[in-house]
Design an enzyme around this catalytic site. Structure first.
Site, PDB file in Angstrom:
ATOM      1  N   ASP A 152      47.195  47.916 -43.563  1.00 46.54           N
ATOM      2  CA  ASP A 152      45.965  48.542 -43.065  1.00 46.54           C
ATOM      3  C   ASP A 152      45.093  48.805 -44.293  1.00 46.54           C
ATOM      4  O   ASP A 152      45.458  49.618 -45.148  1.00 46.54           O
ATOM      5  CB  ASP A 152      46.338  49.844 -42.344  1.00 46.54           C
ATOM      6  N   GLY A 209      37.476  47.298 -34.444  1.00 44.17           N
ATOM      7  CA  GLY A 209      38.196  46.552 -35.464  1.00 44.17           C
ATOM      8  C   GLY A 209      38.267  47.277 -36.795  1.00 44.17           C
ATOM      9  O   GLY A 209      38.382  48.506 -36.858  1.00 44.17           O
ATOM     10  N   VAL A 210      38.175  46.507 -37.872  1.00 47.93           N
ATOM     11  CA  VAL A 210      38.313  47.098 -39.201  1.00 47.93           C
ATOM     12  C   VAL A 210      37.108  48.004 -39.507  1.00 47.93           C
ATOM     13  O   VAL A 210      37.248  49.020 -40.192  1.00 47.93           O
ATOM     14  CB  VAL A 210      38.528  45.982 -40.256  1.00 47.93           C
ATOM     15  N   ASP A 211      35.951  47.670 -38.982  1.00 50.02           N
ATOM     16  CA  ASP A 211      34.746  48.502 -39.157  1.00 50.02           C
ATOM     17  C   ASP A 211      34.984  49.910 -38.583  1.00 50.02           C
ATOM     18  O   ASP A 211      34.706  50.927 -39.250  1.00 50.02           O
ATOM     19  CB  ASP A 211      33.577  47.805 -38.430  1.00 50.02           C
ATOM     20  N   GLY A 226      38.288  38.604 -35.909  1.00 44.76           N
ATOM     21  CA  GLY A 226      38.594  39.461 -34.765  1.00 44.76           C
ATOM     22  C   GLY A 226      37.551  39.264 -33.680  1.00 44.76           C
ATOM     23  O   GLY A 226      37.491  38.215 -33.030  1.00 44.76           O
ATOM     24  N   TYR A 231      34.547  38.517 -33.759  1.00 45.41           N
ATOM     25  CA  TYR A 231      33.626  37.391 -33.942  1.00 45.41           C
ATOM     26  C   TYR A 231      34.281  36.024 -33.718  1.00 45.41           C
ATOM     27  O   TYR A 231      33.593  34.994 -33.772  1.00 45.41           O
ATOM     28  CB  TYR A 231      32.950  37.466 -35.309  1.00 45.41           C
TER      29      TYR A 231
HETATM   30  N1  AR6 Z   1      43.039  46.637 -41.897  1.00 47.10           N
HETATM   31  C1  AR6 Z   1      42.965  45.298 -42.115  1.00 47.10           C
HETATM   32  N2  AR6 Z   1      42.534  44.410 -41.194  1.00 47.10           N
HETATM   33  C2  AR6 Z   1      42.177  44.904 -39.981  1.00 47.10           C
HETATM   34  C3  AR6 Z   1      42.222  46.285 -39.663  1.00 47.10           C
HETATM   35  C4  AR6 Z   1      42.672  47.170 -40.686  1.00 47.10           C
HETATM   36  N3  AR6 Z   1      42.740  48.478 -40.478  1.00 47.10           N
HETATM   37  N4  AR6 Z   1      41.794  46.460 -38.376  1.00 47.10           N
HETATM   38  C5  AR6 Z   1      41.512  45.225 -37.900  1.00 47.10           C
HETATM   39  N5  AR6 Z   1      41.744  44.289 -38.862  1.00 47.10           N
HETATM   40  P1  AR6 Z   1      37.079  42.556 -36.714  1.00 47.10           P
HETATM   41  P2  AR6 Z   1      34.895  40.614 -37.097  1.00 47.10           P
HETATM   42  C6  AR6 Z   1      41.567  42.840 -38.798  1.00 47.10           C
HETATM   43  O1  AR6 Z   1      36.962  42.445 -35.254  1.00 47.10           O
HETATM   44  O2  AR6 Z   1      35.648  39.580 -36.359  1.00 47.10           O
HETATM   45  C7  AR6 Z   1      33.144  45.139 -35.322  1.00 47.10           C
HETATM   46  O3  AR6 Z   1      32.928  45.831 -34.126  1.00 47.10           O
HETATM   47  C8  AR6 Z   1      41.585  42.173 -37.446  1.00 47.10           C
HETATM   48  O4  AR6 Z   1      42.936  41.987 -37.016  1.00 47.10           O
HETATM   49  O5  AR6 Z   1      37.239  43.898 -37.319  1.00 47.10           O
HETATM   50  O6  AR6 Z   1      34.213  40.233 -38.382  1.00 47.10           O
HETATM   51  C9  AR6 Z   1      31.925  45.094 -36.230  1.00 47.10           C
HETATM   52  O7  AR6 Z   1      31.100  46.227 -36.070  1.00 47.10           O
HETATM   53  C10 AR6 Z   1      40.886  40.851 -37.750  1.00 47.10           C
HETATM   54  O8  AR6 Z   1      41.823  39.898 -38.256  1.00 47.10           O
HETATM   55  O9  AR6 Z   1      35.784  41.907 -37.479  1.00 47.10           O
HETATM   56  C11 AR6 Z   1      31.237  43.844 -35.806  1.00 47.10           C
HETATM   57  O10 AR6 Z   1      30.382  44.048 -34.692  1.00 47.10           O
HETATM   58  C12 AR6 Z   1      39.929  41.203 -38.890  1.00 47.10           C
HETATM   59  O11 AR6 Z   1      40.282  42.529 -39.299  1.00 47.10           O
HETATM   60  C13 AR6 Z   1      32.370  42.945 -35.403  1.00 47.10           C
HETATM   61  O12 AR6 Z   1      33.451  43.785 -35.021  1.00 47.10           O
HETATM   62  C14 AR6 Z   1      38.458  41.189 -38.510  1.00 47.10           C
HETATM   63  O13 AR6 Z   1      38.291  41.624 -37.171  1.00 47.10           O
HETATM   64  C15 AR6 Z   1      32.842  42.095 -36.556  1.00 47.10           C
HETATM   65  O14 AR6 Z   1      33.821  41.200 -36.095  1.00 47.10           O
END
Ligand code: AR6
Length: 197
Positions: free
Chosen positions: A33, A55-57, A147, A149
């Site tokens: 994480d 997600g990570v955001d 994720g 996207y």
């Molecule tokens: N640590 C590491 N990786 C993580 C964590 C964490 N705590 N949580 C999730 N991931 P995403 P995107 C991974 O959806 O696809 C948001 O709402 C997850 O498993 O976070 O770029 C933003 O505001 C995945 O592999 O980002 C945007 O609107 C990766 O992080 C949109 O989502 C990215 O998934 C961005 O979408």
């Protein structure tokens, strides 16, 4: 390449971190994480409005402190307008163990014919450029666009790892970590790293 393994109940051994030496720097692929780990900066997979989300955001906002981080992000938006896909900005890390957050926006995957690969490479490259400008030594990335996207993970890993390798070869930062949240993603990124690095 070095690996670090851990034992669960003395029965199952699973590698959770591997490193590659590139030029004078290191590339680390690890499972975990990103909000619990300490780096000079972590990268956020944000949206163009820096409005927070899931997600990570969402996890980064929760740990950093929603009010502080939202205020910092909205000040940037007021000054510069929305953040174009593939570009990056920096804020403090507030309550995170990491000092700073570099916010970048990856492309939304449609069909691969809308400049998605170039935009994804640009998100990694601009994050590294900003890190170098701020004399950041250690930086950690999540799997941008993989994720919500919807970017195909193997394709994303190939683009990310070759861009990060170039950054280390150019000595832009000292150490880059890719932090993958789950087992399957970690295994995929390790397999692609064996090809690319
Ligand atoms: N640590 C590491 N990786 C993580 C964590 C964490 N705590 N949580 C999730 N991931 P995403 P995107 C991974 O959806 O696809 C948001 O709402 C997850 O498993 O976070 O770029 C933003 O505001 C995945 O592999 O980002 C945007 O609107 C990766 O992080 C949109 O989502 C990215 O998934 C961005 O979408």
């Amino acid at each position: 390449m070095d690996g670090l393994a851990f034992a669960a109940c003395g029965l199952i051994f699973r590698t959770i971190m591997q490193t590659w030496n590139i030029s004078t720097g290191r590339l680390v692929i690890r499972q975990g994480d990103i909000t619990t780990l300490a780096f000079d900066a972590i990268v956020n997979a944000a949206n163009t409005r820096l409005a927070g989300g899931g997600g990570v955001d969402g996890a980064i906002h929760q740990t950093a402190g929603i009010v502080e981080l939202q205020t910092a992000c909205q000040n940037i938006i007021k000054k510069n307008g929305t953040l174009p896909t593939g570009m990056a900005v920096i804020t403090p890390g507030f309550g995170l163990p990491s000092h700073s957050i570099i916010h970048t926006v990856g492309p939304i995957w449609r069909d691969g014919k809308n400049d998605e690969p170039a935009k994804l490479g640009s998100a990694y490259a601009h994050s590294l450029k900003l890190a170098q400008a701020h004399a950041i030594g250690t930086i950690a990335f999540p799997a941008i666009s993989c994720g919500a996207y919807g970017y195909p993970v193997e394709d994303a890993a190939r683009i990310a790892l070759s861009t990060l390798k170039q950054g280390l070869e150019a000595n832009m930062v000292r150490e880059i970590s890719m932090v993958l949240h789950d087992d399957a993603a970690y295994d995929t990124w390790i397999a692609i790293a064996e090809e690319v690095l």
